[in-house]
Design an enzyme around this catalytic site. Structure first.
Site, short mmCIF file in Angstrom:
data_model
loop_
_atom_site.label_atom_id
_atom_site.label_comp_id
_atom_site.label_asym_id
_atom_site.label_seq_id
_atom_site.Cartn_x
_atom_site.Cartn_y
_atom_site.Cartn_z
N ASP A 7 32.82 79.50 -15.76
CA ASP A 7 32.48 80.36 -14.59
C ASP A 7 31.12 79.84 -13.87
OD1 ASP A 7 31.80 83.18 -13.24
OD2 ASP A 7 33.40 83.73 -14.47
N HIS A 66 27.76 86.24 -11.82
CA HIS A 66 29.10 86.69 -12.36
C HIS A 66 29.56 86.34 -13.61
CE1 HIS A 66 33.50 85.96 -12.08
NE2 HIS A 66 33.60 86.75 -11.09
N SER A 104 38.54 89.41 -12.14
CA SER A 104 37.40 88.59 -12.58
C SER A 104 37.03 89.47 -13.88
CB SER A 104 36.39 88.18 -11.97
OG SER A 104 36.65 87.44 -10.87
#
Length: 586
Positions: free
Chosen positions: A144, A177, A340
């Site tokens: 990620d 994220h 996600s």
């Protein structure tokens, strides 16, 4: 004789292995028993039975509640020994069942103060899974934007990762994220701070392939997949996606799959009828997103390529985790939404499944799919196999398995570690049963010049004499009892299993079944030995029962029943002897 001793030791070893039935690890606690009398039993008979129980155990069964009158459901204080005794008593003929009155309790929730805001964890039934495992020993690679060790990841274990964007070892997050995703997988839990993670005892491997702006290349992602596979990752999570297929990505995925790495990816957020890549690859588990109501999230991709769904959040409720503010780098608790966020739910549960002993990626996928809560009329494949269910997945993964500690806890709770248990024959009258097994081998030994000790003969001797008798001592609340009674019974006892009686059925407890087996199987060289062994085994069983427990339907338990069993024991031995004539050791 060495073969006989060796096989008996082997049989005992098999006995311990067969105790690894599903449910052993879930043996419940109880201090009372449920007795459900048959509805056609007269009230006067029930009263007599209750009084008999009171006289023997000094405790009187009582109706469970006012609603139990029509069903004749009674409860009495009792333990496992009393349960076994009642099941073997004459009372067994008059009841639907006698079983433990297991104690249930509310599932413990983590002490993380904001756990109550994580509706998504309760929707996947994660608390049930935590009763068995929290993912200890499993490594999840988060491919990620990197992972920063925010306060609520302080107790989470990290292993070596890599930053493929900047080509350096330190893979800190500069976007937020990846840290959020890692929190769903393994946020530090029960630390009195923040929120919880699904596989909170798992290791996180941070692999940065996306820049601060959230973009990255296929080459970096493919290298990260191989890095994860080469450095001990068990599960890979990719909450990322993009355009078409890539050969370098495909090769990396195949490489990781060969190394038994489970790969999970987000289906994408374009609300289109197709999962995006890399979720579309066959060896990648593709995850669509649901909102807090369980409906498809309005942004989630669906249809082709989707394997399963998990909470991704929506305007009615987002996925809360600890991450960083990309502007300041400071720790924040914030809710995100997207596929996600759905993918790491599946990655976390995959880690729990792997920790439960399922190794192959294809098997992990099967467990996840089979345990998912089905969604009826999902004509557009919004949900794949259904809604993710962590508790059901771990339960299915543990089916047929038992840990070392679980086994000894079960031994202790069942009383098997108490010498008195074995002395009084409380489990399954162990000494007579062992006598029957040994007796069948002695009978075979007496005519050893005519016998070859084959597997078929061994099987016949065991199932004719005592069966896998130790299984009768297993009481597993999440399994029906009759299969264990069936496997734990010898040929003469099969009639008892059908009707739940303790008295021998004269058709089964006679030479009839061995005679039929010999007649049917004598033409087959291998199966003939099973028939011969069964005859000798039944002879040993009937002979010992003629002495210690001569109870036969219609014949009582006196001299007539004793003679019946004794005569049939001799006939079975003669049948086995005559059937073995002409066969020589070799």
């Amino acid at each position: 004789m060495k073969k006989v001793v060796f096989f008996l030791l082997f049989l005992l070893g098999i006995g311990f292995a067969l105790m690894s039935f599903s449910g052993l690890a879930n043996q419940g606690e109880f201090d009372s028993l449920i007795i459900d009398f048959k509805e056609n039993i007269p009230t006067t008979q029930i009263s007599e039975d209750i009084e008999e129980i009171y006289q023997k155990y000094a405790d009187k069964p009582e109706l469970n509640s006012m609603y139990s009158v029509s069903d004749n459901v009674y409860v009495v204080n009792g333990d496992r020994k009393m349960l076994r005794q009642l099941r073997k008593s004459s009372l067994a003929k008059q009841v639907e069942y006698i079983e433990p009155n297991y104690q249930y309790q509310a599932l413990d929730a983590p002490n993380d103060p904001d756990y109550s805001k994580q509706w998504n964890f309760r929707s996947i039934n994660v608390e049930s899974a935590w009763k068995e495992t929290a993912g200890d020993g499993i490594t999840v690679a988060v491919i990620d934007t990197g992972v920063s060790r925010v306060p609520d990841l302080k107790l989470t274990k990290f292993v070596k990762g890599y930053d493929f964007v900047n080509d350096k070892v330190n893979a800190d997050d500069d976007n937020g994220h990846g840290t959020h995703v890692a929190g769903t997988v393994a946020q530090s839990t029960n630390n009195g701070y923040g929120v919880a993670g699904i596989a909170y005892k798992a290791n996180i491997m941070p692999l940065k392939v996306l820049s601060k702006g959230g973009g990255g290349t296929v080459a970096d992602i493919a290298e990260a997949i191989k890095f994860a596979a080469d450095n001990g990752a068990d599960v890979i999570n990719m909450s990322l996606g993009g355009g078409g297929a890539s050969q370098i990505m495909q090769e990396a995925i195949d490489y990781a799959d060969r190394k038994k790495v489970v790969i999970i990816a987000a289906a994408g957020n374009a609300n289109q009828n197709s999962a995006s890549y890399p979720a579309r690859y066959p060896k990648v588990i593709s995850v669509s997103a649901t909102d807090s109501t369980g409906a498809k999230a309005n942004y989630s991709n669906y249809g082709a390529g989707v394997d399963i769904s998990a909470p991704g959040g929506g305007e009615t409720g987002k996925i809360l985790q600890n991450t960083i503010n990309p502007s300041t780098g400071e720790s924040v608790f914030v809710g995100f939404q997207g596929t996600s966020m759905a993918a790491p739910h599946v990655a976390g549960v995959a880690a729990l499944v792997k920790a439960s002993g399922v190794a192959e990626p294809s098997e992990v996928l099967d467990v996840l799919k089979q345990s998912a809560r089905k969604v009826p009329e999902d004509t557009k494949n919004y949900f794949g196999a259904g809604h993710l269910d962590a508790g059901a997945a771990v339960g299915l993964a543990l089916k047929g398995k038992i840990t070392f500690n679980d086994f000894f806890r079960w031994l202790r709770n069942s009383g098997y570690l108490n010498p008195g248990f074995w002395i009084d024959g409380g489990a399954v009258a162990i000494l007579p049963k062992l006598g029957m097994v040994i007796g069948s081998y002695l009978l075979a030994w007496f005519i050893r010049n005519y016998l070859t000790f084959t597997l078929s003969l061994h099987s016949g001797l065991i199932f004719g004499s005592a069966g896998l008798f130790f299984l009768q001592g297993l009481y597993i609340f999440d399994l029906p009892q009759w299969p264990l009674r069936l496997m734990g019974s010898s040929i003469p006892e099969l009639g008892n299993v059908v009707v739940g009686s303790t008295s021998f059925n004269p058709l089964f407890a006679s030479v009839l079944i061995p005679f039929l087996l010999v007649a049917l199987l004598s033409g087959n060289k291998s199966w003939k030995w099973f028939a011969i062994g069964s005859s000798l085994g039944v002879a040993a069983c009937l002979g010992i029962n003629a002495v210690i427990d001569p109870t036969v339907w219609g014949l009582g338990s006196g001299a007539i029943a004793r003679s019946f069993l004794g005569v049939n024991a001799l006939l079975c031995f003669a049948l086995g002897y005559l059937s073995s004539q002409g066969e020589k050791d070799h």
